[in-house]
Design a protein around this motif. Structure first.
Motif, mmCIF file in Angstrom:
data_model
loop_
_atom_site.group_PDB
_atom_site.id
_atom_site.type_symbol
_atom_site.label_atom_id
_atom_site.label_comp_id
_atom_site.label_asym_id
_atom_site.label_seq_id
_atom_site.Cartn_x
_atom_site.Cartn_y
_atom_site.Cartn_z
ATOM 1 N N LEU A 37 0.852 -1.194 0.000
ATOM 2 C CA LEU A 37 0.000 0.000 0.000
ATOM 3 C C LEU A 37 0.885 1.239 0.000
ATOM 4 O O LEU A 37 1.734 1.407 0.869
ATOM 5 C CB LEU A 37 -0.893 -0.009 1.251
ATOM 6 N N GLU A 39 0.983 5.318 0.108
ATOM 7 C CA GLU A 39 0.234 6.543 0.331
ATOM 8 C C GLU A 39 1.149 7.717 0.066
ATOM 9 O O GLU A 39 2.370 7.597 0.119
ATOM 10 C CB GLU A 39 -0.283 6.602 1.772
ATOM 11 N N GLU A 138 -16.583 1.360 1.333
ATOM 12 C CA GLU A 138 -16.142 0.374 2.329
ATOM 13 C C GLU A 138 -16.496 -1.062 1.915
ATOM 14 O O GLU A 138 -15.723 -1.976 2.141
ATOM 15 C CB GLU A 138 -16.767 0.664 3.696
ATOM 16 N N GLU A 139 -17.675 -1.230 1.330
ATOM 17 C CA GLU A 139 -18.095 -2.578 0.924
ATOM 18 C C GLU A 139 -17.097 -3.174 -0.050
ATOM 19 O O GLU A 139 -16.724 -4.335 0.040
ATOM 20 C CB GLU A 139 -19.468 -2.571 0.235
ATOM 21 N N GLY A 175 -5.379 9.292 0.523
ATOM 22 C CA GLY A 175 -5.861 9.644 1.846
ATOM 23 C C GLY A 175 -7.116 10.487 1.849
ATOM 24 O O GLY A 175 -7.319 11.284 2.751
ATOM 25 N N GLU A 178 -10.298 7.362 5.198
ATOM 26 C CA GLU A 178 -9.511 6.510 6.081
ATOM 27 C C GLU A 178 -9.746 5.052 5.679
ATOM 28 O O GLU A 178 -10.889 4.616 5.591
ATOM 29 C CB GLU A 178 -9.943 6.767 7.518
ATOM 30 N N LEU A 179 -8.687 4.316 5.409
ATOM 31 C CA LEU A 179 -8.856 2.915 5.034
ATOM 32 C C LEU A 179 -9.016 2.057 6.290
ATOM 33 O O LEU A 179 -8.608 2.457 7.369
ATOM 34 C CB LEU A 179 -7.644 2.440 4.246
ATOM 35 N N ASP A 181 -8.453 -0.811 9.099
ATOM 36 C CA ASP A 181 -7.261 -1.409 9.684
ATOM 37 C C ASP A 181 -6.979 -2.776 9.090
ATOM 38 O O ASP A 181 -5.830 -3.170 8.924
ATOM 39 C CB ASP A 181 -7.420 -1.531 11.202
ATOM 40 N N ARG A 184 -5.120 -2.346 5.969
ATOM 41 C CA ARG A 184 -3.759 -1.877 6.241
ATOM 42 C C ARG A 184 -2.895 -2.999 6.785
ATOM 43 O O ARG A 184 -1.714 -3.108 6.462
ATOM 44 C CB ARG A 184 -3.802 -0.725 7.246
ATOM 45 N N ARG A 185 -3.471 -3.838 7.631
ATOM 46 C CA ARG A 185 -2.666 -4.921 8.212
ATOM 47 C C ARG A 185 -2.320 -5.977 7.180
ATOM 48 O O ARG A 185 -1.319 -6.657 7.297
ATOM 49 C CB ARG A 185 -3.401 -5.565 9.380
ATOM 50 N N LEU A 188 1.824 -4.442 3.117
ATOM 51 C CA LEU A 188 3.022 -3.704 3.496
ATOM 52 C C LEU A 188 2.717 -2.248 3.203
ATOM 53 O O LEU A 188 1.865 -1.940 2.381
ATOM 54 C CB LEU A 188 4.220 -4.168 2.675
ATOM 55 N N TYR A 189 3.430 -1.354 3.881
ATOM 56 C CA TYR A 189 3.065 0.050 3.758
ATOM 57 C C TYR A 189 4.276 0.910 3.473
ATOM 58 O O TYR A 189 5.357 0.679 4.027
ATOM 59 C CB TYR A 189 2.424 0.507 5.073
#
Lengths: 292, 391
Positions: A37, A39, A138-139, A175, A178-179, A181, A184-185, A188-189
């Motif tokens: 990911l 940003e 979100e869906e 951004g 907000e994505l 969690d 995000r987990r 890799l970021y």
């Protein structure tokens, strides 16, 4: 996979100048086979990374541009309704049962692959670019999460399609939302910043080999100073390259050579009315002073 | 955990993950495992690369990305930033030991001030024990809804306020966020479903399935003034904003006094004590002056692009006492207005008798505000529900 230095070298060959952090991020994404990911502000070259990666791996780039309201039909697969209708019409006089027709029209022949299904159907692992994921709902994000962990897609009429090869996934986000969690987990970021002047200079020289070196140095410094100003839209790398090309086209060798031509060339960098008004001759004079 | 340097690397790494978790990183045992694999792969002696790799692996958002290097140095080289909770015991014990102190340092102050101006905000031992609020309960049971919130400091009333915020949220709630949904009437044919529905007719499209565009959800962005002049209201309003943020699918909250701080994530924390601790730490300078215009500028510059869209209701909870210039305020509100659907301003002072919005800032801002309402009692707060519901 090779070392970070090798990877940087190979990226440079396709005109992508990466710093250590970014190269490490790419290398880890490749070795750990996890989505990456990215940003950062618009214009720092997030999308370009995916293109460069596809180029060095000599594989396809499959791009899914996200937008508000993006749904499974547009992202995964769709049936080819026109052809299905035709097939139904054509079989009307052949006395075939409905079950038979159904089986026929819901076969692979009538399936339109959208980016996600396409990406897991390749023999050679492609680069899958999921661009601006923060624009999707979100869906959709939840749906994506499922696909990114299993790399399989279930089509009710056909059954489960498992990935032939696991694609290299790159997600980008500006951004705006907000994505989750969970997403995000899963990834890799890396946060991508505007390049420092040395790297931006390297980028300019890589794309415009004919440019006067002195001019390129000044361009890189000027853009850096300009980004510090209070602008609505800071110029991205693509704008820098446009501008450098424009300056070369105008025949300038240094920034302070021809103030009129210089001032008018700024349309390459400033993309809103307010910014164009805010960057007056006084401001550019000051910035050129810093850059020279 | 400060394991000695010769301890096995796994323990040190586990300690590092623990250290990150204490600093609000979302990392767990799976990350410890991944980190060890990574170190093994790169080779523990490649310090710079290991650090980069861990950063890429263990961070997930820009805030974490920016803090990682400090935390890394603090743990591995024992310098840089102080660690949040040094000491012995399990993470939970340590957390439990630190939190209540911080909590009591900051919050009962505002609760105690509910007693009245004369008392001031002294940090007595009773306050620290959280008894201040308890003493007020008895005397103020009645007429909760009508009482000016300046005089409210009781737990039940605050809970009532939170419920009201929930109702407010429910009135405007919006669940569907898909672009289209199946509907009896709609501008678009759903071809997939139409084909399915008509196989029985031999493919003739007799039954048409349509799709319609649902209403889009309203997004709420709240800016809460926690400056000195709002002191008597801010604790209460904080609960109200928490209600909004937790119930609403799409809400974003900020506190401001002389600075602006985004608090959405802290408010969403399920652990209330932890949430309030985070808030208290963030809101250092609580009760100072107000720089409304400048805080709005910070918002416009830094957050507006991500936080606002055309369906946003922008809500300001402030009395409008601004130490900055009205010009800045007007300029920033004008900028803001271009990006949002409505600006709602809730002003506790408006509910006072004889109050006129005469502060220069408030008077200048007034023409730009779509809905200007009182919010000094629970009842007045409930009153805005209808107005907001109609947006």
């Amino acid at each position: 996979m090779e070392t970070v230095a090798d990877l940087k070298q190979r990226l440079a060959q396709v005109h992508y100048v990466a710093d250590d952090t970014l190269a490490t991020a790419l290398q880890l994404a490749l070795t750990l086979k996890r989505p990456l990911l990215l940003e950062g502000e618009a214009g720092v070259g997030k999308t370009e990374i995916a293109k460069a990666l596809a180029a060095i791996l000599d594989t396809r780039l499959i791009r899914l541009q996200c937008y508000e309201g993006l749904d499974a039909n547009a992202a995964i697969y769709e049936w080819n309704y026109q052809r299905q209708l035709l097939a139904i019409k054509a079989s009307e006089h052949e006395n075939i049962g409905a079950a038979e027709i159904e089986k026929h029209i819901f076969s692979e022949d009538y399936l339109l692959r959208r980016p996600l299904l396409e990406a897991i159907s390749q023999d050679k692992a492609p680069v899958l670019l999921i661009d601006e994921i923060d624009r999707a709902d979100e869906e959709f994000e939840a749906y994506l999460l499922e696909i990114l962990s299993d790399f399989q897609i279930t089509i009710p009429e056909l059954g489960t399609v498992t990935a032939k090869s696991v694609p290299h996934v790159i997600l980008t986000s500006n951004g705006t939302r907000e994505l989750s969690d969970a997403l995000r987990r899963r990834c890799l970021y890396a946060y991508v910043e505007f390049p420092d002047p040395e790297r931006e200079l390297a980028i300019i020289l890589s794309h415009l080999p004919d440019i006067e070196e002195q001019l390129a140095v000044q361009v890189a410094r000027f853009v850096r100073e300009l980004r510090k100003e209070d602008l609505e839209k800071a110029p991205g790398i693509a704008e820098t390259l446009d501008w450098a090309a424009a300056l070369t086209g105008l025949g300038l060798k240094t920034l302070d050579q021809d103030p009129d031509a210089f001032q008018s060339s700024l349309i390459c960098l400033l993309k809103t009315e307010a910014d164009a008004k805010a960057v007056t001759r006084e401001v550019t004079g000051r910035l050129v002073g810093h850059a020279a | 955990m400060t394991a000695p340097a010769h301890a096995p690397i796994a323990r040190r790494v586990a300690g590092f993950i623990d250290h990150l978790r204490l600093n609000d990183f979302a990392v767990g045992p799976a990350e410890t495992q991944a980190a060890l694999t990574l170190i093994d792969r790169i080779g523990p002696l490649q310090a710079a690369q290991v650090r980069n790799g861990l950063k890429i692996l263990l961070t997930g958002r820009h805030e974490e990305w920016a803090r990682f290097d400090d935390l890394f140095e603090a743990y591995w080289f024992a310098r840089g930033r102080e660690r949040t909770a040094a000491g012995a015991g399990s993470p939970h014990q340590r957390a439990a030991a630190t939190k209540p102190t911080i909590w009591s340092d900051h919050l009962p102050d505002s609760a105690a001030s509910g007693l009245g101006d004369a008392r001031g905000g002294g940090d007595t031992e009773q306050d620290a024990a959280g008894e201040a609020a308890g003493r007020i309960v008895a005397s103020r049971q009645t007429a909760v809804r009508k009482a000016d919130l300046r005089h409210v400091a009781d737990r039940d009333e605050i809970a009532e306020a939170e419920r009201l915020a929930y109702r407010l949220a429910a009135a405007m709630r919006y669940r569907l966020s898909r672009r289209f949904s199946v509907a009896a009437k709609g501008p678009k044919l759903d071809l997939r479903r139409t084909i399915r529905a008509n196989i029985g007719h031999g493919g003739e499209p007799i039954t048409l399935v349509r799709r319609a565009r649902p209403d889009r959800p309203v997004r709420i962005v709240v800016l809460l003034d926690v400056s000195g002049s709002m002191k008597l209201y801010s604790r209460f309003f904080l609960q109200f904003v928490k209600g909004l943020v937790c119930e609403w699918i799409d809400a974003d909250a900020y506190l401001f006094h002389t600075r602006l701080i985004r608090v959405t994530d802290a408010l969403k924390d399920k652990d209330t004590v932890k949430a309030m601790t985070r808030l208290a730490l963030m809101a250092e300078g609580f009760g100072g002056g107000t720089r409304l215009g400048e805080c709005l500028k910070v918002f416009n510059d830094r957050y507006a692009k991500r936080a606002l869209n055309s369906r946003t209701v922008f809500m300001v909870l402030s009395d409008g006492y601004d130490t900055g210039t009205p010009e800045t305020l007007v300029a920033e509100l004008t900028r803001l207005k271009k990006r949002v659907r409505r600006i709602v301003w809730l002003n506790p002072m408006l509910g006072w008798r004889d109050y006129e919005p005469i502060t220069r800032a408030m008077a200048a801002a007034l023409p730009l505000i779509d809905h200007f309402a009182a919010a000094n009692t629970l009842e007045s707060l409930a009153g805005i529900e209808d107005d907001l519901g109609r947006l």
